[in-house]
Design a protein around this motif. Sequence first.
Motif, PDB file in Angstrom:
ATOM      1  N   GLY A   1     -34.511 -14.102  64.831  1.00 20.99           N
ATOM      2  CA  GLY A   1     -33.456 -14.624  64.297  1.00 20.99           C
ATOM      3  C   GLY A   1     -33.039 -12.849  63.107  1.00 20.99           C
ATOM      4  O   GLY A   1     -33.757 -12.229  63.158  1.00 20.99           O
ATOM      5  N   ARG A   2     -31.791 -13.805  62.399  1.00 20.66           N
ATOM      6  CA  ARG A   2     -31.163 -12.771  61.256  1.00 20.66           C
ATOM      7  C   ARG A   2     -32.668 -12.813  59.391  1.00 20.66           C
ATOM      8  O   ARG A   2     -32.897 -14.102  59.528  1.00 20.66           O
ATOM      9  CB  ARG A   2     -30.122 -12.954  60.606  1.00 20.66           C
ATOM     10  CG  ARG A   2     -29.060 -12.995  61.546  1.00 20.66           C
ATOM     11  CD  ARG A   2     -28.116 -13.163  61.300  1.00 20.66           C
ATOM     12  NE  ARG A   2     -26.671 -13.018  62.096  1.00 20.66           N
ATOM     13  CZ  ARG A   2     -25.749 -12.022  62.866  1.00 20.66           C
ATOM     14  NH1 ARG A   2     -26.553 -11.112  62.232  1.00 20.66           N
ATOM     15  NH2 ARG A   2     -24.342 -11.747  63.520  1.00 20.66           N
ATOM     16  N   ASP A   3     -32.278 -11.590  59.118  1.00 21.58           N
ATOM     17  CA  ASP A   3     -33.383 -12.318  57.896  1.00 21.58           C
ATOM     18  C   ASP A   3     -32.582 -12.647  56.466  1.00 21.58           C
ATOM     19  O   ASP A   3     -33.541 -13.530  55.795  1.00 21.58           O
ATOM     20  CB  ASP A   3     -33.145 -10.094  56.921  1.00 21.58           C
ATOM     21  CG  ASP A   3     -31.610  -9.487  56.822  1.00 21.58           C
ATOM     22  OD1 ASP A   3     -31.061 -10.237  57.387  1.00 21.58           O
ATOM     23  OD2 ASP A   3     -32.133  -8.703  55.801  1.00 21.58           O
ATOM     24  N   HIS A   4     -31.291 -13.172  56.426  1.00 16.74           N
ATOM     25  CA  HIS A   4     -31.027 -14.019  55.325  1.00 16.74           C
ATOM     26  C   HIS A   4     -31.763 -15.508  56.175  1.00 16.74           C
ATOM     27  O   HIS A   4     -31.115 -16.641  55.345  1.00 16.74           O
ATOM     28  CB  HIS A   4     -29.650 -14.102  55.954  1.00 16.74           C
ATOM     29  CG  HIS A   4     -28.894 -14.833  56.757  1.00 16.74           C
ATOM     30  ND1 HIS A   4     -28.343 -13.975  57.596  1.00 16.74           N
ATOM     31  CD2 HIS A   4     -29.014 -16.398  57.250  1.00 16.74           C
ATOM     32  CE1 HIS A   4     -27.674 -14.828  58.634  1.00 16.74           C
ATOM     33  NE2 HIS A   4     -27.950 -16.543  58.090  1.00 16.74           N
ATOM     34  N   MET A   5     -32.528 -16.133  57.634  1.00 18.30           N
ATOM     35  CA  MET A   5     -32.708 -17.178  58.048  1.00 18.30           C
ATOM     36  C   MET A   5     -33.777 -17.276  57.218  1.00 18.30           C
ATOM     37  O   MET A   5     -34.483 -18.364  57.434  1.00 18.30           O
ATOM     38  CB  MET A   5     -32.487 -16.863  59.500  1.00 18.30           C
ATOM     39  CG  MET A   5     -31.283 -16.657  60.241  1.00 18.30           C
ATOM     40  SD  MET A   5     -31.109 -16.826  61.928  1.00 18.30           S
ATOM     41  CE  MET A   5     -29.841 -16.725  62.244  1.00 18.30           C
ATOM     42  N   PHE A   6     -34.975 -16.558  57.044  1.00 18.67           N
ATOM     43  CA  PHE A   6     -36.599 -16.239  55.872  1.00 18.67           C
ATOM     44  C   PHE A   6     -35.395 -16.089  54.609  1.00 18.67           C
ATOM     45  O   PHE A   6     -34.453 -15.378  53.989  1.00 18.67           O
ATOM     46  CB  PHE A   6     -36.974 -15.417  56.928  1.00 18.67           C
ATOM     47  CG  PHE A   6     -36.798 -15.580  57.980  1.00 18.67           C
ATOM     48  CD1 PHE A   6     -37.834 -16.737  58.523  1.00 18.67           C
ATOM     49  CD2 PHE A   6     -36.234 -15.034  59.214  1.00 18.67           C
ATOM     50  CE1 PHE A   6     -37.740 -17.130  60.017  1.00 18.67           C
ATOM     51  CE2 PHE A   6     -36.107 -14.931  60.222  1.00 18.67           C
ATOM     52  CZ  PHE A   6     -37.484 -15.783  61.169  1.00 18.67           C
TER      53      PHE A   6
END
Lengths: 233, 233
Positions: free
Chosen positions: B147-152
């Motif tokens: 996942g990408r960091d903006h998904m968390f």
Amino acid sequence: MNVLIVHAHPEKRSFTTAMKNTAQQTFKKLGYEVEVSDLYEMKFNPVASADDFGDFEQTEYLNYALEQRNALKSNTLSPDIAIEIEKVKRADLVIFNFPLYWTSVPAILKGWIDRVFVSGLFYGGKRFYNHGGMVGKKAMLCFSLGGRDHMFGDNSIHGPIEQYLSSIQRGSLAYVGFEVLPSFIAYHVPYITNEDRQNILVNLEQHLQNLDHLNPLEFSHLENFDEKMNPKN
Amino acid sequence: MNVLIVHAHPEKRSFTTAMKNTAQQTFKKLGYEVEVSDLYEMKFNPVASADDFGDFEQTEYLNYALEQRNALKSNTLSPDIAIEIEKVKRADLVIFNFPLYWTSVPAILKGWIDRVFVSGLFYGGKRFYNHGGMVGKKAMLCFSLGGRDHMFGDNSIHGPIEQYLSSIQRGSLAYVGFEVLPSFIAYHVPYITNEDRQNILVNLEQHLQNLDHLNPLEFSHLENFDEKMNPKN
């Protein structure tokens, strides 16, 4: 209604195993078809590896999720995985029954998820959460632990139990599309009387008879996020 | 300074393995002693069972935590467990290096915790959190994910990554007394360029050189709770 119970306890005479037996009997009384994967009895291998793919050349670079998709298409998944996938496909409801080990599932059950929730079927591309491969099926955790209920929750010593469950309930079950029902939790099991244990089994039976009236947990809906998975508002 | 790196990845050429190698080299440059438990290479058995206790009669009722305490006293723990315990005892810092599988550790690493964190040494009675058996030692997660960091994070599609880590960071590491340092997280690894991957390794080296300046995560202190583990105020 077809139910799959995935059970993981190393002791057949344990209370957690009695919970599994109660669940199995309750569902049978309700007229449901019940299958049980007793992972310890099956000596289920929990370690994801290149051996999971019949056609995989051992010299190739292993991208596990990619090989899951390849092996799914070519029907070359390891038979022990393929059998479990068929059980999940047949099930309308999957119950995970286990003792809480280190605030999560025992490794043998974690490995069942690692190996059985294959890319290309359970999830893939934009197919996750309410678009996941398991949409239309329900899942529920049913577990025992040593702690008392007042040790969990806001401002308690361990904090809310939901935080510990999120990698299973949100990151695994909800992610692949299962509707996640509220857990059945048996607290303080090693320290209570046999009478209290019997009462827990009665409560479990009632919980399971009442599943249709339980509100599933709420997780993300893809419709609220844009193409890059940023929130729309 | 003695460091133990517990590493779990099925592919020796993976980026996660490169992270392990970078950590190993960085610590050596700092003059630290480094041991590595490469769980896949060791074919570590992750399944907690009666076989873990040399003196255990297979007809007895298995209470796993109780048998851990018995076997610890009588030096009859399975040798593979005893060896890992000695490594942890020698370590001032334990690094867990792995690919995030289903928002948690791979089963082989979960089973390392299930089997190695034995009752009677890592915890027991009122010895947990800031009174746990591992007080004085540090631990840190070092992991890769797709996942990408903006998904968390708050209001993101998956929510804060800390929720998924809590069963490891709080329920396991902090519970037994480790001071838990902020994780090193390599996002989106399967989809980025080799240059970006090299940059991650440079960042990892800096993160590891800077461990003394990182603030450990905050968890419960037993002094704030009464005998029954209710909050004092």
